[in-house]
Design a protein around this motif. Structure first.
Motif, PDB file in Angstrom:
ATOM      1  N   ASN A 108       0.846  -1.191   0.000  1.00 50.07           N
ATOM      2  CA  ASN A 108       0.000   0.000   0.000  1.00 50.07           C
ATOM      3  C   ASN A 108       0.885   1.245   0.000  1.00 50.07           C
ATOM      4  OD1 ASN A 108      -1.636   2.155   0.609  1.00 50.07           O
ATOM      5  ND2 ASN A 108      -2.708   1.138   2.281  1.00 50.07           N
ATOM      6  N   LEU A 109       1.112   1.821  -1.176  1.00 48.87           N
ATOM      7  CA  LEU A 109       1.934   3.030  -1.275  1.00 48.87           C
ATOM      8  C   LEU A 109       1.155   4.295  -0.923  1.00 48.87           C
ATOM      9  CD1 LEU A 109       3.995   2.330  -4.525  1.00 48.87           C
ATOM     10  CD2 LEU A 109       4.677   1.986  -2.138  1.00 48.87           C
ATOM     11  N   LEU A 110      -0.151   4.195  -0.857  1.00 51.74           N
ATOM     12  CA  LEU A 110      -0.992   5.357  -0.582  1.00 51.74           C
ATOM     13  C   LEU A 110      -1.019   5.744   0.895  1.00 51.74           C
ATOM     14  CD1 LEU A 110      -2.960   7.417  -1.790  1.00 51.74           C
ATOM     15  CD2 LEU A 110      -4.777   5.734  -1.471  1.00 51.74           C
ATOM     16  N   ALA A 111      -0.795   4.774   1.782  1.00 48.54           N
ATOM     17  CA  ALA A 111      -0.885   5.033   3.227  1.00 48.54           C
ATOM     18  C   ALA A 111       0.318   4.426   3.952  1.00 48.54           C
ATOM     19  CB  ALA A 111      -2.199   4.488   3.776  1.00 48.54           C
ATOM     20  N   PRO A 112       1.480   5.067   3.825  1.00 48.55           N
ATOM     21  CA  PRO A 112       2.683   4.527   4.477  1.00 48.55           C
ATOM     22  C   PRO A 112       2.632   4.652   5.995  1.00 48.55           C
ATOM     23  CG  PRO A 112       3.146   6.683   3.569  1.00 48.55           C
ATOM     24  CD  PRO A 112       1.754   6.315   3.118  1.00 48.55           C
ATOM     25  N   ILE A 113       3.461   3.836   6.631  1.00 46.66           N
ATOM     26  CA  ILE A 113       3.636   3.877   8.079  1.00 46.66           C
ATOM     27  C   ILE A 113       4.978   4.556   8.345  1.00 46.66           C
ATOM     28  CG2 ILE A 113       4.012   2.486  10.147  1.00 46.66           C
ATOM     29  CD1 ILE A 113       2.146   0.392   8.798  1.00 46.66           C
ATOM     30  N   ILE A 114       4.943   5.632   9.122  1.00 52.92           N
ATOM     31  CA  ILE A 114       6.143   6.397   9.446  1.00 52.92           C
ATOM     32  C   ILE A 114       6.477   6.124  10.907  1.00 52.92           C
ATOM     33  CG2 ILE A 114       7.186   8.703   9.473  1.00 52.92           C
ATOM     34  CD1 ILE A 114       6.055   7.774   6.723  1.00 52.92           C
ATOM     35  N   ILE A 115       7.746   5.799  11.168  1.00 50.43           N
ATOM     36  CA  ILE A 115       8.165   5.503  12.537  1.00 50.43           C
ATOM     37  C   ILE A 115       9.391   6.326  12.897  1.00 50.43           C
ATOM     38  CG2 ILE A 115       8.994   3.708  14.121  1.00 50.43           C
ATOM     39  CD1 ILE A 115       7.514   1.665  12.356  1.00 50.43           C
ATOM     40  N   ASN A 116       9.282   7.050  14.004  1.00 51.62           N
ATOM     41  CA  ASN A 116      10.433   7.740  14.580  1.00 51.62           C
ATOM     42  C   ASN A 116      11.062   6.735  15.551  1.00 51.62           C
ATOM     43  OD1 ASN A 116      12.215   9.176  16.221  1.00 51.62           O
ATOM     44  ND2 ASN A 116      10.992  11.047  16.123  1.00 51.62           N
ATOM     45  N   MET A 117      12.160   6.120  15.120  1.00 54.53           N
ATOM     46  CA  MET A 117      12.777   5.065  15.917  1.00 54.53           C
ATOM     47  C   MET A 117      13.421   5.614  17.196  1.00 54.53           C
ATOM     48  SD  MET A 117      11.939   2.264  14.579  1.00 54.53           S
ATOM     49  CE  MET A 117      12.990   1.109  15.450  1.00 54.53           C
ATOM     50  N   ASP A 118      13.870   6.851  17.176  1.00 49.77           N
ATOM     51  CA  ASP A 118      14.469   7.436  18.379  1.00 49.77           C
ATOM     52  C   ASP A 118      13.427   7.655  19.470  1.00 49.77           C
ATOM     53  OD1 ASP A 118      16.883   7.439  17.078  1.00 49.77           O
ATOM     54  OD2 ASP A 118      16.999   9.606  16.825  1.00 49.77           O
ATOM     55  N   LYS A 119      12.259   8.148  19.087  1.00 51.35           N
ATOM     56  CA  LYS A 119      11.199   8.452  20.061  1.00 51.35           C
ATOM     57  C   LYS A 119      10.212   7.300  20.236  1.00 51.35           C
ATOM     58  CE  LYS A 119      12.419  12.875  20.209  1.00 51.35           C
ATOM     59  NZ  LYS A 119      13.406  13.338  21.069  1.00 51.35           N
ATOM     60  N   LYS A 120      10.329   6.266  19.392  1.00 53.22           N
ATOM     61  CA  LYS A 120       9.440   5.097  19.439  1.00 53.22           C
ATOM     62  C   LYS A 120       7.986   5.489  19.186  1.00 53.22           C
ATOM     63  CE  LYS A 120      12.805   2.330  20.413  1.00 53.22           C
ATOM     64  NZ  LYS A 120      13.503   1.741  19.299  1.00 53.22           N
ATOM     65  N   LEU A 121       7.793   6.402  18.225  1.00 51.79           N
ATOM     66  CA  LEU A 121       6.461   6.866  17.851  1.00 51.79           C
ATOM     67  C   LEU A 121       6.182   6.502  16.398  1.00 51.79           C
ATOM     68  CD1 LEU A 121       6.541  10.446  19.399  1.00 51.79           C
ATOM     69  CD2 LEU A 121       5.304   8.456  20.272  1.00 51.79           C
ATOM     70  N   GLY A 122       4.946   6.072  16.111  1.00 47.66           N
ATOM     71  CA  GLY A 122       4.581   5.718  14.752  1.00 47.66           C
ATOM     72  C   GLY A 122       3.236   6.291  14.365  1.00 47.66           C
ATOM     73  N   LYS A 123       3.048   6.375  13.061  1.00 51.80           N
ATOM     74  CA  LYS A 123       1.778   6.879  12.546  1.00 51.80           C
ATOM     75  C   LYS A 123       1.608   6.390  11.118  1.00 51.80           C
ATOM     76  CE  LYS A 123      -0.947  11.029  11.837  1.00 51.80           C
ATOM     77  NZ  LYS A 123      -1.031  12.474  11.911  1.00 51.80           N
ATOM     78  N   GLN A 124       0.390   5.987  10.788  1.00 52.54           N
ATOM     79  CA  GLN A 124       0.076   5.698   9.397  1.00 52.54           C
ATOM     80  C   GLN A 124      -0.555   6.954   8.820  1.00 52.54           C
ATOM     81  OE1 GLN A 124      -2.684   2.472   8.596  1.00 52.54           O
ATOM     82  NE2 GLN A 124      -1.841   2.206   6.551  1.00 52.54           N
ATOM     83  N   ILE A 125      -0.031   7.404   7.701  1.00 49.13           N
ATOM     84  CA  ILE A 125      -0.556   8.619   7.080  1.00 49.13           C
ATOM     85  C   ILE A 125      -1.150   8.274   5.710  1.00 49.13           C
ATOM     86  CG2 ILE A 125       1.057  10.124   8.308  1.00 49.13           C
ATOM     87  CD1 ILE A 125       2.672  10.367   5.724  1.00 49.13           C
ATOM     88  N   VAL A 126      -2.117   9.050   5.292  1.00 52.48           N
ATOM     89  CA  VAL A 126      -2.676   8.919   3.954  1.00 52.48           C
ATOM     90  C   VAL A 126      -2.121  10.077   3.138  1.00 52.48           C
ATOM     91  CG1 VAL A 126      -4.763   8.886   2.554  1.00 52.48           C
ATOM     92  CG2 VAL A 126      -4.770   7.809   4.814  1.00 52.48           C
ATOM     93  N   LEU A 127      -1.442   9.749   2.058  1.00 53.61           N
ATOM     94  CA  LEU A 127      -0.816  10.789   1.242  1.00 53.61           C
ATOM     95  C   LEU A 127      -1.884  11.575   0.492  1.00 53.61           C
ATOM     96  CD1 LEU A 127       2.193   8.769  -0.202  1.00 53.61           C
ATOM     97  CD2 LEU A 127       2.127  10.224   1.838  1.00 53.61           C
ATOM     98  N   GLN A 128      -1.858  12.881   0.656  1.00 54.78           N
ATOM     99  CA  GLN A 128      -2.813  13.749  -0.022  1.00 54.78           C
ATOM    100  C   GLN A 128      -2.342  14.069  -1.439  1.00 54.78           C
ATOM    101  OE1 GLN A 128      -5.741  14.286   1.460  1.00 54.78           O
ATOM    102  NE2 GLN A 128      -4.933  13.085   3.148  1.00 54.78           N
ATOM    103  N   ASP A 129      -1.059  14.380  -1.578  1.00 56.76           N
ATOM    104  CA  ASP A 129      -0.462  14.637  -2.886  1.00 56.76           C
ATOM    105  C   ASP A 129       0.270  13.358  -3.280  1.00 56.76           C
ATOM    106  OD1 ASP A 129       0.591  15.725  -5.171  1.00 56.76           O
ATOM    107  OD2 ASP A 129       2.243  16.716  -4.133  1.00 56.76           O
ATOM    108  N   ASN A 130      -0.498  12.343  -3.664  1.00 54.47           N
ATOM    109  CA  ASN A 130       0.049  10.995  -3.738  1.00 54.47           C
ATOM    110  C   ASN A 130       0.781  10.631  -5.017  1.00 54.47           C
ATOM    111  OD1 ASN A 130      -1.783  10.132  -5.731  1.00 54.47           O
ATOM    112  ND2 ASN A 130      -3.295   9.589  -4.219  1.00 54.47           N
TER     113      ASN A 130
END
Length: 147
Positions: A108-130
């Motif tokens: 799924n290239l439209l909704a990647p999962i972004i992870i900040n490994m230093d802070k141990k925080l993640g989020k799945q985002i939906v690309l608006q300008d995809n």
């Protein structure tokens, strides 16, 4: 700490490796705590497993291994939520839909999962300008590096 997983049975994890997805994943908003687990050292795939619910586990892929020119901008709001200070902190993954063999599967290239490994925080985002990235991109060939 031991957890039960969807694909790997019961395993031992280190509590410091737990990632927090404050908004959960799309469709799974109630689950906030996940851990990354290796599947196969020879494949650019990993398991994103819920710490609290055995049935909630996703095979995810390093998208640049399948589409080397994959790129997008992270919004200021997402940067703030993930507390991103440097690009080196960030890992990007995409959810895999398995269909028989790896060559028949998609990412799924439209909704990647972004992870900040230093802070141990993640989020799945939906690309608006995809840039016309699809929800189901074929994993037929490796294009880029898995690292």
């Amino acid at each position: 700490m031991k957890i039960a997983t969807k694909f790997l049975g019961e395993i031992e994890i280190i509590e410091q490796d737990i990632l927090t997805f404050e908004q959960g994943l799309l469709g799974f908003e109630d689950y906030k705590k996940f851990v990354l687990l290796p599947i196969d050292a020879n494949l650019p795939l990993i398991l994103l497993q819920s710490v609290d619910q055995m049935e909630i586990g996703f095979v995810i892929a390093y998208p640049f291994a399948f589409k080397k020119d994959y790129s997008f901008d992270i919004s200021d709001e997402d940067r703030e939520q993930l507390q991103i200070e440097k690009e080196e902190e960030v890992l990007t993954y995409t959810i895999v839909t398995m269909k028989g063999t790896l060559q028949d599967s998609t990412i799924n290239l439209l909704a990647p999962i972004i992870i900040n490994m230093d802070k141990k925080l993640g989020k799945q985002i939906v690309l608006q300008d995809n840039k016309s990235y699809p929800l189901r991109y074929p994993m037929q060939t490796l294009e880029g590096s898995a690292k």
